[in-house]
Each structure stands twice: as C-alpha cells, then as structure tokens.
Design a protein around this motif. Sequence first.
Motif, PDB file in Angstrom:
ATOM      1  N   ALA A  39     -82.903 -65.351 -40.387  1.00 19.68           N
ATOM      2  CA  ALA A  39     -82.327 -65.397 -39.039  1.00 19.68           C
ATOM      3  C   ALA A  39     -82.314 -66.820 -38.496  1.00 19.68           C
ATOM      4  O   ALA A  39     -81.322 -67.255 -37.892  1.00 19.68           O
ATOM      5  N   ASP A  40     -83.401 -67.563 -38.715  1.00 19.88           N
ATOM      6  CA  ASP A  40     -83.451 -68.945 -38.241  1.00 19.88           C
ATOM      7  C   ASP A  40     -82.413 -69.813 -38.943  1.00 19.88           C
ATOM      8  O   ASP A  40     -81.739 -70.649 -38.309  1.00 19.88           O
ATOM      9  N   GLY A  41     -82.285 -69.624 -40.262  1.00 19.59           N
ATOM     10  CA  GLY A  41     -81.293 -70.408 -40.996  1.00 19.59           C
ATOM     11  C   GLY A  41     -79.873 -70.094 -40.556  1.00 19.59           C
ATOM     12  O   GLY A  41     -79.044 -70.997 -40.403  1.00 19.59           O
ATOM     13  N   ALA A  42     -79.607 -68.801 -40.337  1.00 16.28           N
ATOM     14  CA  ALA A  42     -78.279 -68.400 -39.875  1.00 16.28           C
ATOM     15  C   ALA A  42     -77.998 -68.945 -38.481  1.00 16.28           C
ATOM     16  O   ALA A  42     -76.877 -69.383 -38.183  1.00 16.28           O
ATOM     17  N   ALA A  43     -79.023 -68.929 -37.617  1.00 14.88           N
ATOM     18  CA  ALA A  43     -78.846 -69.459 -36.264  1.00 14.88           C
ATOM     19  C   ALA A  43     -78.575 -70.957 -36.290  1.00 14.88           C
ATOM     20  O   ALA A  43     -77.746 -71.472 -35.533  1.00 14.88           O
ATOM     21  N   THR A  44     -79.264 -71.670 -37.181  1.00 11.45           N
ATOM     22  CA  THR A  44     -79.036 -73.113 -37.307  1.00 11.45           C
ATOM     23  C   THR A  44     -77.600 -73.405 -37.737  1.00 11.45           C
ATOM     24  O   THR A  44     -76.929 -74.281 -37.177  1.00 11.45           O
ATOM     25  N   GLY A  45     -77.128 -72.673 -38.726  1.00 11.63           N
ATOM     26  CA  GLY A  45     -75.748 -72.852 -39.160  1.00 11.63           C
ATOM     27  C   GLY A  45     -74.747 -72.475 -38.084  1.00 11.63           C
ATOM     28  O   GLY A  45     -73.714 -73.131 -37.920  1.00 11.63           O
ATOM     29  N   ALA A  46     -75.058 -71.408 -37.337  1.00 11.81           N
ATOM     30  CA  ALA A  46     -74.163 -70.967 -36.269  1.00 11.81           C
ATOM     31  C   ALA A  46     -74.046 -72.016 -35.171  1.00 11.81           C
ATOM     32  O   ALA A  46     -72.964 -72.253 -34.625  1.00 11.81           O
ATOM     33  N   VAL A  47     -75.159 -72.663 -34.841  1.00 10.07           N
ATOM     34  CA  VAL A  47     -75.143 -73.702 -33.813  1.00 10.07           C
ATOM     35  C   VAL A  47     -74.297 -74.882 -34.273  1.00 10.07           C
ATOM     36  O   VAL A  47     -73.484 -75.426 -33.511  1.00 10.07           O
ATOM     37  N   ALA A  48     -74.460 -75.296 -35.527  1.00 16.97           N
ATOM     38  CA  ALA A  48     -73.661 -76.405 -36.048  1.00 16.97           C
ATOM     39  C   ALA A  48     -72.169 -76.062 -36.013  1.00 16.97           C
ATOM     40  O   ALA A  48     -71.335 -76.885 -35.613  1.00 16.97           O
ATOM     41  N   LEU A  49     -71.821 -74.833 -36.404  1.00 16.18           N
ATOM     42  CA  LEU A  49     -70.422 -74.403 -36.367  1.00 16.18           C
ATOM     43  C   LEU A  49     -69.893 -74.392 -34.940  1.00 16.18           C
ATOM     44  O   LEU A  49     -68.757 -74.812 -34.673  1.00 16.18           O
ATOM     45  N   LEU A  50     -70.735 -73.924 -34.020  1.00 12.30           N
ATOM     46  CA  LEU A  50     -70.331 -73.833 -32.617  1.00 12.30           C
ATOM     47  C   LEU A  50     -69.955 -75.200 -32.064  1.00 12.30           C
ATOM     48  O   LEU A  50     -68.904 -75.373 -31.427  1.00 12.30           O
ATOM     49  N   PHE A  51     -70.778 -76.201 -32.322  1.00 12.43           N
ATOM     50  CA  PHE A  51     -70.513 -77.530 -31.772  1.00 12.43           C
ATOM     51  C   PHE A  51     -69.405 -78.252 -32.546  1.00 12.43           C
ATOM     52  O   PHE A  51     -68.730 -79.117 -31.986  1.00 12.43           O
ATOM     53  N   SER A 168     -87.504 -83.351 -31.626  1.00 12.12           N
ATOM     54  CA  SER A 168     -86.348 -82.464 -31.519  1.00 12.12           C
ATOM     55  C   SER A 168     -85.056 -83.251 -31.369  1.00 12.12           C
ATOM     56  O   SER A 168     -83.968 -82.723 -31.633  1.00 12.12           O
ATOM     57  N   LEU A 169     -85.148 -84.520 -30.947  1.00 16.94           N
ATOM     58  CA  LEU A 169     -83.947 -85.341 -30.842  1.00 16.94           C
ATOM     59  C   LEU A 169     -83.260 -85.494 -32.201  1.00 16.94           C
ATOM     60  O   LEU A 169     -82.032 -85.549 -32.287  1.00 16.94           O
ATOM     61  N   VAL A 170     -84.063 -85.542 -33.257  1.00 21.36           N
ATOM     62  CA  VAL A 170     -83.485 -85.631 -34.599  1.00 21.36           C
ATOM     63  C   VAL A 170     -82.702 -84.372 -34.909  1.00 21.36           C
ATOM     64  O   VAL A 170     -81.590 -84.416 -35.461  1.00 21.36           O
ATOM     65  N   SER A 171     -83.264 -83.225 -34.543  1.00 21.16           N
ATOM     66  CA  SER A 171     -82.564 -81.962 -34.765  1.00 21.16           C
ATOM     67  C   SER A 171     -81.300 -81.879 -33.923  1.00 21.16           C
ATOM     68  O   SER A 171     -80.275 -81.348 -34.364  1.00 21.16           O
ATOM     69  N   ILE A 172     -81.383 -82.410 -32.699  1.00 22.28           N
ATOM     70  CA  ILE A 172     -80.203 -82.414 -31.837  1.00 22.28           C
ATOM     71  C   ILE A 172     -79.071 -83.204 -32.484  1.00 22.28           C
ATOM     72  O   ILE A 172     -77.913 -82.779 -32.498  1.00 22.28           O
ATOM     73  N   VAL A 173     -79.398 -84.359 -33.015  1.00 26.25           N
ATOM     74  CA  VAL A 173     -78.378 -85.188 -33.659  1.00 26.25           C
ATOM     75  C   VAL A 173     -77.767 -84.448 -34.845  1.00 26.25           C
ATOM     76  O   VAL A 173     -76.545 -84.414 -35.021  1.00 26.25           O
ATOM     77  N   GLY A 174     -78.628 -83.830 -35.664  1.00 25.25           N
ATOM     78  CA  GLY A 174     -78.139 -83.169 -36.865  1.00 25.25           C
ATOM     79  C   GLY A 174     -77.383 -81.883 -36.597  1.00 25.25           C
ATOM     80  O   GLY A 174     -76.375 -81.595 -37.253  1.00 25.25           O
ATOM     81  N   GLN A 175     -77.850 -81.091 -35.631  1.00 25.08           N
ATOM     82  CA  GLN A 175     -77.261 -79.778 -35.403  1.00 25.08           C
ATOM     83  C   GLN A 175     -76.181 -79.766 -34.330  1.00 25.08           C
ATOM     84  O   GLN A 175     -75.340 -78.862 -34.322  1.00 25.08           O
ATOM     85  N   LEU A 176     -76.212 -80.725 -33.412  1.00 24.49           N
ATOM     86  CA  LEU A 176     -75.273 -80.699 -32.301  1.00 24.49           C
ATOM     87  C   LEU A 176     -74.313 -81.888 -32.312  1.00 24.49           C
ATOM     88  O   LEU A 176     -73.088 -81.712 -32.300  1.00 24.49           O
ATOM     89  N   LEU A 177     -74.863 -83.102 -32.305  1.00 19.65           N
ATOM     90  CA  LEU A 177     -74.019 -84.278 -32.130  1.00 19.65           C
ATOM     91  C   LEU A 177     -73.143 -84.546 -33.353  1.00 19.65           C
ATOM     92  O   LEU A 177     -71.943 -84.813 -33.223  1.00 19.65           O
ATOM     93  N   VAL A 178     -73.728 -84.484 -34.541  1.00 23.69           N
ATOM     94  CA  VAL A 178     -72.956 -84.746 -35.761  1.00 23.69           C
ATOM     95  C   VAL A 178     -71.813 -83.739 -35.934  1.00 23.69           C
ATOM     96  O   VAL A 178     -70.667 -84.133 -36.190  1.00 23.69           O
ATOM     97  N   PRO A 179     -72.073 -82.428 -35.811  1.00 23.67           N
ATOM     98  CA  PRO A 179     -70.950 -81.484 -35.906  1.00 23.67           C
ATOM     99  C   PRO A 179     -69.898 -81.711 -34.823  1.00 23.67           C
ATOM    100  O   PRO A 179     -68.694 -81.569 -35.090  1.00 23.67           O
ATOM    101  N   PHE A 180     -70.330 -82.051 -33.611  1.00 26.63           N
ATOM    102  CA  PHE A 180     -69.374 -82.295 -32.534  1.00 26.63           C
ATOM    103  C   PHE A 180     -68.468 -83.477 -32.881  1.00 26.63           C
ATOM    104  O   PHE A 180     -67.240 -83.409 -32.730  1.00 26.63           O
TER     105      PHE A 180
END
Length: 349
Positions: A39-51, A168-180
């Motif tokens: 579930a966590d892995g799927a949520a991480t991928g979903a967030v990246a796709l969303l952004f 968490s800023l590193v995660s933000i960059v990887g999961q949110l900013l980079v996909p955006f």
Amino acid sequence: MRRPAFLSRIPVDPYIAALLGTVALAALLPARGPAAGVADGAATGAVALLFFLYGARLSTREAMDGMRHWRLHLTVLTATFVLFPLLGLASRGLVPSVLTPELQAGLLFLCLVPSTIQSSIAFTSLARGNVAAAVCAGSFSSVVGIVLTPLLAALLLGGSGGGFSPRSLVSIVGQLLVPFLAGQLLRRRVGGFLTRHGKALGQVDRGSILLVVYAAFSAGMVRGVWQQVTPLRLLALVGVEAVLLAVMLTLTGYGSRWLGFGREDRIAIVFCGSKKGLVCGLPMAGVLFGAHASLAVLPLMLFHQMQLMVCAVLAKHYAKSSGSRRTASPSAASVLSSTVSSPSDSARR
C-alpha cells in the motif's frame, strides 16, 4: 455556471464522502505486514503520477500571463502563505487545553498548503467576480506551494512532534517536485492526450488520493494513533477551524477593499485567499508526516468541507447583492468549463 450551482445545492461534497468511506475502510481493514508495504509503495507511485499530471496540465504561458495582475496575486499569496501560517502558529496557544499537539500540528500544516483552483473558480464565477484572475491566482498558488509548503513545514513543524523531519524535503523533491517538472517538460507531447481523456484522468486523480488516504489511515490504525483523539477534541477542532475560516474571510474581504481592489477582484481574492487545496495537501502530508499523516490530514479534510459549505452561501450572497446589473461573461463561463474538465476534481480545486 452549472458547477457552482451544483456545489451550492449539495451540503456534503461527494468526494469528501468517498474520503470518509476510505477512512472507514482503513479503520475496519487496515493494511498490515506485507500488505502495508504494498500500500505504501502504491501510494508513493500514485503521488508521483498525480504531480506529473499536475505539471503536464498546467499551461506555463497562462501562468506567466497572469503575472500581469501582480497586485492581486501577491495579495492571495500573502493570505495563503503569510496570514494563514501566522494564525496556525497562534494556535499553539491552544495546546494542550483545546487541541492535542498532533492535531495542532495538523492544523498548522493546513495553514501551509496552497490555495484551491477548481472550487475557487466555481465560486468566483457564481459570485460574478474576476474568473480569469481566480484561474491565474489558484494556479500560481499551487505552483508556489509545491516548493514553499515543504520549506515552511521544515521551518515551523520541525520540532512539533507531528512526525515531520527536514529529511522529508528529499522525499518532496523526489515524489512531488521532480514529477511536476517532468510534466511541465513533456507537456507539449502529452498535453493533447490529457485534454482528450480529461474525465478518465480525473478518476485517476481521485483514485490516487483515496489510495494515499487509505495508506495513511491504515498506518495510523496499526500504530494506535487514533486512541489519542476523543470526540470532544474533534469537536474543539471543528470550532477552531470555523474561527480560522471566519477570520480569513474577514481579512481577505476587508483587506482587499482597503487595498483599493474593485468588486470583481475582491471576490477573487476572498475565494482564492481563504481556501486550502485538499488534493495538493493530502499527498504532501503523506510525504512529510509518514506514519503520523492520518492525524495531520484530518484538519485539512474537515476544513475543506467547511469552506465549501460556507463559500457556497457567501457566493450566493455576492451574486444576489449584484442584482441584475450584469451576468457572467461568456469568457468567464468558458474558462470555468475548460478548467472543470482539466486539472482535477472538486476536492482539489
């Protein structure tokens, strides 16, 4: 114009009902053990796709053109990222008598997320305000928030006990900013596809958020964090958020008048500057708070429903006060229609 009328007639946002159903599912059947990892892995991928989809949908040219109305955008940004956070910091005085530290951290996080787009446009149109300005202000706030919200969270939530860490800023960059940014770079290639399949991709947006909520609340159930919240605390949280919304509506309303904005611009400022985006905020909370995200997103979910109900009434009041002097322009209606079918759903925007 159909969308604002629809929102004003329904007391409960259907998407909020879906979110609450997801919370109930997580309470009854939380993901445990290997299922939690999936579930966590799927949520991480979903967030990246969303952004990625956010970036691919946003027209950089339109956002830059909107900067010509810089005074209005600066006013909305000040309300969103200065006044709101100051009020959130002031809420620390309510701990522990009114709010628990975890709920107060969630309330402060609520004050840090960007404004909405879709519902701000809908209510601005219903109230016969400056719809084009609402489009630009909401879009610009969302873009700025992708960078500014994590930075503010690192500064203001680092020692709050809400589970946030500067890492968490590193995660933000990887999961949110980079996909955006990737979405922005590939917009010319995928923009047409996204436009043609806007409705179907809207379901992807909603499903992604539901997955994020399920993973967050499952982790909270497994760790027993909900045992820390009593019905009385939840009632107190609702009261605090009602005061928060009332204060921001007052500040944006009278403040924009004091700054000399015209009626249409004041309406856009009120609806863009007093509201918070659910779909942007939920993924950020999951990344920033980790296992504590369930309590962190609760204030945002409650505030979102409250702002929809209150702003529906307020938009009707604005429209009624204008009488029959004017009607929404065709360009405003077309802007609203195109936005409804693009960036996301009623919960986000």
